[in-house]
Design an enzyme around this catalytic site. Structure first.
Site, PDB file in Angstrom:
ATOM      1  N   HIS A  91       0.864  -1.172   0.063  1.00 31.67           N
ATOM      2  CA  HIS A  91       0.178  -0.186  -0.632  1.00 31.67           C
ATOM      3  C   HIS A  91       0.942   1.581  -0.484  1.00 31.67           C
ATOM      4  O   HIS A  91       1.241   2.123  -0.911  1.00 31.67           O
ATOM      5  CB  HIS A  91      -1.832   0.158   1.293  1.00 31.67           C
ATOM      6  CG  HIS A  91      -2.419   0.988   1.435  1.00 31.67           C
ATOM      7  ND1 HIS A  91      -3.162   0.629   0.928  1.00 31.67           N
ATOM      8  CD2 HIS A  91      -1.913   2.401   1.049  1.00 31.67           C
ATOM      9  CE1 HIS A  91      -3.701   1.606   1.531  1.00 31.67           C
ATOM     10  NE2 HIS A  91      -3.229   2.996   1.588  1.00 31.67           N
ATOM     11  N   ARG A 128      -2.014  14.270   0.233  1.00 32.82           N
ATOM     12  CA  ARG A 128      -3.644  13.194   0.744  1.00 32.82           C
ATOM     13  C   ARG A 128      -2.875  13.722   2.266  1.00 32.82           C
ATOM     14  O   ARG A 128      -2.750  14.045   3.338  1.00 32.82           O
ATOM     15  CB  ARG A 128      -3.562  11.373   0.458  1.00 32.82           C
ATOM     16  CG  ARG A 128      -2.919  10.986   0.953  1.00 32.82           C
ATOM     17  CD  ARG A 128      -2.153   9.863   0.430  1.00 32.82           C
ATOM     18  NE  ARG A 128      -2.301   8.484   2.151  1.00 32.82           N
ATOM     19  CZ  ARG A 128      -2.434   7.695   2.796  1.00 32.82           C
ATOM     20  NH1 ARG A 128      -1.847   8.949   3.618  1.00 32.82           N
ATOM     21  NH2 ARG A 128      -3.238   7.763   3.866  1.00 32.82           N
TER      22      ARG A 128
END
Lengths: 196, 196
Positions: B126, B139
């Site tokens: 990830h 983000r």
């Protein structure tokens, strides 16, 4: 129905409401580190959201809230050992309880998971120590740090045990408070209670 | 002042309020898995608690809330790489945004930390995948699962990027959605927005 109408309480939420009423009588509130909590006569452990303190709750009334959550530090092996040895809350003979609210430092929360795990277990043996006191001491951990409101503590741990196991519980706390993990504890209060 | 009077919002709380007003125009709301969210014209990203939806907010109005929190999965080395490469929100040229709310399965939350980490990074890469898209994609991750209210999602991730980086953002999502981690995603909605 719009999502904004979903205001049901989290099913993992518990409220600890101190005041004039409640199933548990408060025997002592002792500050271990940092500010204490106001004195109160009784405490209620409520599943869900507690209503606001009422007129009869007295000046000292306070409410702490937290949610049970997923495992943060135990390995699968440690989890199995805990599950095999521990007993649940609500045992008939466990008429003594303790509520220990704790706040950890900003530096602790700035560590990565692996750094926190290293302090928690490899350096401090937190789960290893706790296992020695099972099944006598039953416990439930509640998290407060990620609630939507600013909370005075990060964790609320609720313990239940028989009166004759209180010396063992005191030894458990003394062991944990000597560990490197406790250098990260900024505020801790020790609340002792008796059922009924 | 009694602790129960402490009802200030968590300083890490953010509210995403969809309705008739807000700094971001909603271009599309696409259900990826599970129920979608109601359509709305605009979205406001509010630091703290959003007031209730007003009369003019329309039938589709909804609010999602979450708190930024401590690191859950990255190692210290991964954290350093992310910090070195990433840019913050609010960049002038980053006029595109996406809000991706996600809910994971009960089975996921029943795993221990080491098991979740293994799926998240060793099996799914990830953080490794995300690093390839820095600094173009900024983000911020918000956690909803441990709020006091029952929330429809576990995570809200907010992304900001330049219009020309949207194809790269789509590739990032496509890569992540193919991973073993995504087998644990029960509900996901993909909301795309333009500033102004």
């Amino acid at each position: 129905m719009p999502e904004s109408a979903l205001t049901a309480p989290n099913p993992r939420l518990f409220s600890f409401r101190a005041g004039a009423e409640g199933a548990w009588r408060i025997r002592a509130i002792t500050p271990v580190r940092g500010d204490t909590l106001p004195p109160a006569d009784r405490l209620d452990l409520i599943s869900g959201e507690a209503g606001p303190a009422g007129e009869g709750d007295g000046l000292g009334a306070w409410t702490l809230r937290g949610v049970t959550s997923n495992e943060r530090y135990v390995t699968n092996d440690e989890k199995r050992k805990l599950a095999a040895a521990q007993e649940g809350l609500g045992r008939e003979a466990a008429t003594c309880a303790a509520l220990i609210p704790i706040k950890k430092s900003a530096a602790w929360w700035g560590l990565t998971q692996e750094q926190r795990r290293a302090v928690f277990e490899e350096q401090s043996r937190h789960t290893h120590i706790g296992l020695h006191y099972l099944p006598a001491i039953a416990r439930r951990l509640h998290h407060c740090r990620d609630l939507a409101t600013a909370e005075p503590f990060d964790f609320l741990t609720w313990f239940e045990f028989r009166p004759e196991d209180e010396p063992a519980f005191d030894r458990l706390l003394a062991e944990l408070r000597k560990t490197p993990e406790w250098a990260h504890v900024e505020r801790e209060t020790d609340i002792r209670l008796i059922r009924g």
